[in-house]
Design an enzyme around this catalytic site. Structure first.
Site, PDB file in Angstrom:
ATOM      1  N   LYS A   1      48.771  28.504  54.695  1.00  0.00           N
ATOM      2  CA  LYS A   1      47.602  28.434  53.808  1.00  0.00           C
ATOM      3  C   LYS A   1      46.887  27.100  53.956  1.00  0.00           C
ATOM      4  CE  LYS A   1      49.510  31.653  50.406  1.00  0.00           C
ATOM      5  NZ  LYS A   1      50.005  31.831  49.024  1.00  0.00           N
TER       6      LYS A   1
ATOM      7  N   PRO B   1      53.320  36.613  65.096  1.00  0.00           N
ATOM      8  CA  PRO B   1      53.431  36.888  66.539  1.00  0.00           C
ATOM      9  C   PRO B   1      52.778  35.797  67.369  1.00  0.00           C
ATOM     10  CG  PRO B   1      52.612  38.811  65.336  1.00  0.00           C
ATOM     11  CD  PRO B   1      52.555  37.658  64.393  1.00  0.00           C
ATOM     12  N   GLY B   2      53.347  35.572  68.548  1.00  0.00           N
ATOM     13  CA  GLY B   2      52.735  34.664  69.498  1.00  0.00           C
ATOM     14  C   GLY B   2      53.029  33.203  69.282  1.00  0.00           C
ATOM     15  N   VAL B   3      54.007  32.865  68.436  1.00  0.00           N
ATOM     16  CA  VAL B   3      54.300  31.450  68.198  1.00  0.00           C
ATOM     17  C   VAL B   3      55.456  30.963  69.060  1.00  0.00           C
ATOM     18  CG1 VAL B   3      53.386  31.493  65.864  1.00  0.00           C
ATOM     19  CG2 VAL B   3      55.793  32.031  66.236  1.00  0.00           C
ATOM     20  N   GLY B   4      56.086  31.841  69.836  1.00  0.00           N
ATOM     21  CA  GLY B   4      57.115  31.417  70.778  1.00  0.00           C
ATOM     22  C   GLY B   4      58.533  31.653  70.325  1.00  0.00           C
ATOM     23  N   LYS B   5      58.752  32.632  69.457  1.00  0.00           N
ATOM     24  CA  LYS B   5      60.116  32.893  68.965  1.00  0.00           C
ATOM     25  C   LYS B   5      61.017  33.399  70.087  1.00  0.00           C
ATOM     26  CE  LYS B   5      58.760  35.860  65.898  1.00  0.00           C
ATOM     27  NZ  LYS B   5      57.334  35.803  66.198  1.00  0.00           N
TER      28      LYS B   5
ATOM     29  N   SER C   1      49.913  35.650  44.455  1.00  0.00           N
ATOM     30  CA  SER C   1      49.460  34.267  44.618  1.00  0.00           C
ATOM     31  C   SER C   1      47.986  34.067  44.309  1.00  0.00           C
ATOM     32  CB  SER C   1      49.750  33.795  46.049  1.00  0.00           C
ATOM     33  OG  SER C   1      49.036  34.585  46.980  1.00  0.00           O
TER      34      SER C   1
ATOM     35  N   GLY D   1      58.436  34.448  61.913  1.00  0.00           N
ATOM     36  CA  GLY D   1      57.103  33.871  61.905  1.00  0.00           C
ATOM     37  C   GLY D   1      56.109  34.829  62.518  1.00  0.00           C
TER      38      GLY D   1
END
EC number: 3.4.21.53
Length: 949
Positions: A887, A514-518, A844, A512
């Protein structure tokens, strides 16, 4: 100083030789025994050959001197010119060394060549070796020696860093120096090496200019006129030959010229009486010199020779003061001060002061040497006692040998472990080899380190896992907000382990933006499961040895990160986080991603083979978690071995909850504040998220919150305020001007402009597609009917192909809907995607490009607040795309009310949280014909009215 004594003997022998030279005519040219023995002693002292032997010294150096003229039996002319003859004759190869015969030093010799030296001046009665490299000065000294004028003035330079032989101005030297006689000169071609002896102090009167060498024959003529004046006193005259003066003139006013000759005058001492004070000073100087000799043996030989050279030094205060100063290592200006002093009493005081300093320095050196020696003795004594103690304990059985102690330590480690048989066989073999090796051999250390690693692995030891679902869920909820997919997968893992009654390893991959807590969720999972946590990053790693270790034979070899993990965690079932697996490198040392295949394969890692240990290690119980931003750069074989879990970005509501629950309390603690001193309302956080932190993660939001609280702490500490209330009105005072001031580029989309949806590693975003005419549409002309399409905006190859497909389909669709409209067939159209500095790629945007072209051709804008995504085929079929959540979040953030998605993405949309889809009108389409009536509702309405009429 031994050489000094030798030169004194040589000088005395040479005087005897000159006095007895007339006897050679009587003895038939034989050297009298007394003179011969005297000369031999003098020559041996100076390491010279006897002058009459004519032998050549080693190295091709030949000694020649003024005494050769005596053997030739010349007259007064021959005596004075002998030096010239000896200097010009050559009977061997190598540098010519001219040993000049001692002669009576004239009391007055006003015109002298000037030699400038550094650091230590030459004192009277002392010898110094001087090298001269200046070409003009070398020629001048050669000429003086040929004219039997081997006298120079030696002066000290004021600047010790100036290494030149000559000076350009008299201001560069001290004006008081020493009248010196050249005793020996070695001609090396480009330089002269001389031994000079100081005789008296002199002072420079003025600078002189050297006349050209062509004037020398005049002096030679004068010398020949004196040939007939020789009488009975020729022997006495030869003791002190009258030097031939070279013609000099006063120096020109040009001060930039090199100073080669100077006019000097003798420096006379002040009259003094040998008073009690003088006697006391001389006695103290002699005592200090003897003390220095006792402390520093380096002075012993030279000083004793000078003080026992057949005279009492105490009776000569002048010589004693010079000798005392010359023995010290004082600064050059201090020695020059002694040389310039004419008052003998003051000179004695100055010399004594320098000697006292030298004595204190010698005492300090002796004390330091004694301390160092004492420390060395103590260390050596301690070592001997320790070795004796070891031997005594060994004999009494109180202590075992080093090898026995090492073996017992290694076996003690393995006593409580369940070591596989094949590993135990290797341990026994290595211990047997260790017992045969010498303790100081390199192989001993290699084997000991290998056994240390092999016995440090927790064979069969596992940590107790937490199989309580409720507790694990509470821990995960406490540390992280959202991330439901990750939490569900962890709880499923616990449930399976609980039913099986045993734990197992697993390989998960969180991907995912960056910065989402992985990375942080992995630590929470380890805490929830009760496992030890170990993290290492493979971002940019290019060496396979970091994972699989080095071969044991290499210097400084170590196991890989996984074996280091087992040693550190002391358990077989830790949680290992492999960070940034999508950024792994590749170099000449190998491909680390291929090395991870064995590590992350559940079928292979039960027998993982590290290069250093070279024994199988069971990693099947390890829980591996990998993190990545994008999965496209992960090799397919490696991706196939991992269970991929998408960790998507956060919407504004989620960010607000995370900030209120986690970020603000943590930042307050870091800044030393509490809630009463600094208050951040939900409105402030919402504005901060909306105008400063639109990325998918919360890392930047954390930075902005910390920035606000740091400024609040500064205001409180500086006394500007007791409490700080942050409001939407004063937020700019803390974080500056807003970064995002406009939600989207077009509030109202004109004809030819359509909003699309894009997805990047940073999350989702809106993307406008603009179309416009490139040139006026042709009218009435049948030529140039075929139109064209130009695309810009730094588009990738896939997106360019998608634009060409969309252009072809749009022309066909328009001819189907409105056969009379040939706009797309004949027009030259320019298609642009804004933010041209950002690279864009992917299929897309196909539906968006078709809609933009049709909007331009029809001259009708699309439905406002409409956004769409989907790949279009050449026949108009709408194909599925990825990143639906990102999106959708981006569309809602931009104020979109209607979204068009591919029908096959319905399952992805249904997984979204209700607060994300709230307020959105979503249309799922399979063909572009389904999009056209949604995008152009007015046209459809007009066509319906026309049909009714």
């Amino acid at each position: 100083m031994a050489a000094s004594t030798g030169y004194v003997r040589l000088w005395a022998a040479a005087r005897c030789w000159v006095l007895r030279r007339p006897l050679l005519a009587v003895t038939g040219g034989r050297v009298p025994s007394a003179s011969g023995s005297w000369l031999r002693r003098g020559c041996r002292a100076c390491d010279m050959s006897a002058p009459w032997g004519g032998r050549v010294l080693p190295g091709g150096v030949q000694w020649r001197g003024l005494w050769d003229s005596g053997n030739r039996g010349g007259s007064d002319e021959t005596s004075e010119g002998g030096a010239e003859d000896g200097a010009t004759a050559s009977t061997g190869e190598g540098p010519v060394v001219t040993a000049l015969a001692p002669m009576t030093v004239p009391d007055v010799f006003p015109h002298l060549p000037l030699i400038a030296i550094t650091r230590n001046p030459v004192f009277p009665r002392f010898i110094k070796i001087v090298e001269v490299k200046n070409k003009k000065l070398v020629e001048l000294l050669r000429r003086k020696v040929r004219l039997a004028q081997p006298y120079v003035g030696v002066f000290l330079k004021r600047d010790d860093n100036n290494e030149s032989d000559v000076v350009e101005s008299l201001d560069e030297i001290y004006h008081t120096g020493t009248f010196a006689q050249i005793h020996e000169m070695q001609d090396l071609g480009d330089k002269l090496r001389m031994i000079v002896t100081g005789h008296r102090r002199i002072h420079i009167s003025r600078q002189l200019e050297v006349e050209p060498e062509g004037l020398e024959p005049e002096a030679e003529k004068q010398k020949s006129r004196r040939k007939l004046k020789r009488g009975k006193k020729e022997v006495e005259d030869e003791l002190g030959p009258k030097p031939q003066l070279e013609m000099v003139t006063e120096a020109a006013t040009d001060t930039s010229k090199e100073v080669l000759m100077v006019e000097v005058e003798n420096v006379a001492h002040e009259d003094f009486q040998v008073t009690e004070e003088v006697k006391a000073l001389t006695a103290e100087i002699v005592k200090t010199i003897r003390d220095i000799i006792a402390l520093n043996p380096l002075y012993r030989e030279s000083v004793l020779q000078m003080m026992q050279a057949g005279q009492r030094v105490v009776d000569n205060p002048i010589y004693l003061s010079d000798m005392g100063a010359a023995l010290t290592g004082a600064e050059s200006h201090e020695l020059q001060d002694v040389l310039e002093e004419t008052n003998i009493l003051k000179r004695l005081y100055k010399a004594l002061s320098l000697l006292k300093k030298e004595f204190e320095l010698s005492k300090l050196q002796q004390r330091l040497g004694r301390e160092v020696e004492e420390k060395i003795k103590q260390t050596h004594r301690k070592y001997l006692l320790q070795e004796q103690l070891k031997i005594i304990k060994k004999e009494l059985g109180l202590e075992k040998d080093d090898k026995d102690a090492i073996e017992e330590k290694f076996r003690e480690r393995l006593r409580e472990l369940v070591v596989p048989k094949h590993v135990m066989d290797v341990v026994d073999e290595e211990l047997s080899k260790l017992a045969l090796l010498d303790n100081h051999s390199s192989e001993f250390n290699v084997t000991r380190n290998y056994l240390d690693w092999l016995t440090s692995i927790p064979w069969g030891r596992q940590s107790d896992e937490n199989l309580d679902l409720a507790r694990a869920q509470a821990v995960l909820e406490e540390d992280h907000y959202g991330m439901e997919d990750v939490k569900k997968r962890v709880l499923e893992f616990i449930a399976v382990s609980q039913l099986r009654g045993s734990t197992q390893g697993k390989i998960l991959c969180f991907h995912g933006p960056p910065g989402v807590g992985k990375t942080s969720i992995a630590r929470s999972i380890a805490r929830a499961l009760g496992r030890e946590y170990f993290r290492f990053s493979v971002g940019g790693m290019t060496d396979v040895a970091e994972i699989k270790g080095h071969r044991r034979t290499y210097v400084g070899a170590m196991p890989g990160k996984i074996i280091q993990c087992l040693k550190k965690t002391k358990t077989e079932n830790p949680l290992v986080l492999i960070d940034e697996v999508d950024k792994i490198g590749r170099g000449y040392q190998g491909d680390p991603s291929s090395a991870l295949l064995e590590l992350l394969d559940p079928e292979q890692n039960a027998n993982f083979l590290d290069h250093y240990l070279d024994v199988p290690v069971d990693l099947s119980k390890v829980l591996f978690i990998c993190t990545a931003n994008v999965i496209d750069t992960i090799p397919e074989p490696l991706r196939d071995r991992m269970e991929m879990i998408n960790v998507s970005g956060y919407v504004a509501q989620e960010k607000l909850a995370i900030a209120e629950r986690y970020l603000v309390p943590q930042a307050r603690t870091l800044c030393g504040l509490d809630e009463s001193k600094a208050q951040l309302s939900a409105a402030v956080l919402t504005l901060l998220i909306k105008q400063y932190c639109r990325e998918s993660g919360v890392r930047n939001l954390q930075k902005q919150v910390e920035k606000v609280l740091r400024k609040a702490a500064y205001k409180i500490v500086s006394g500007e305020a007791q409490t700080v209330q942050v409001t939407p009105e004063n937020l700019q005072d803390f974080v500056g001007k807003p970064v995002f001031t406009v939600e989207r580029m077009y509030e109202v989309t004109p004809p030819g402009v359509v909003m699309g949806l894009a997805w990047t590693a940073m999350g989702g975003s809106t993307l406008f597609v603009e179309t416009s005419l490139r040139r006026p549409q042709p009218s009435g002309s049948k030529e140039d009917k075929d139109g064209s399409l130009e695309v810009t905006g730094q588009l990738g190859d896939v997106m360019k192909e998608s634009a060409r497909i969309a252009y072809t389909y749009a022309r066909a669709f328009l001819m189907e809907q409105d056969p009379e409209n040939d706009f797309l067939v004949t027009s030259h159209i320019h298609l642009h995607v804004p933010e041209g500095a950002t690279p864009k790629d992917g299929p897309s945007a196909g539906c968006t490009i078709v809609t933009a072209l049709l909007s331009l051709a029809l001259g009708q804008p699309v439905l406002q607040n409409l956004a769409m995504t989907g790949e279009v085929s050449l026949t108009g079929k709408v194909l599925p795309v990825g990143g639906i959540k990102e999106k959708t979040i981006a569309a809602k953030r931009a104020g979109v009310t209607c979204i068009i998605l591919p029908a096959e993405n319905r399952k992805d949309y249904s997984d979204l949280a209700p607060f994300i889809t709230e307020g959105l009108e979503v249309h799922f389409v399979e063909h572009y014909r389904d999009i056209f009536p949604i995008a152009f509702p007015r046209r459809e309405h007009r066509e319906a009215l026309a049909v009714e009429r």
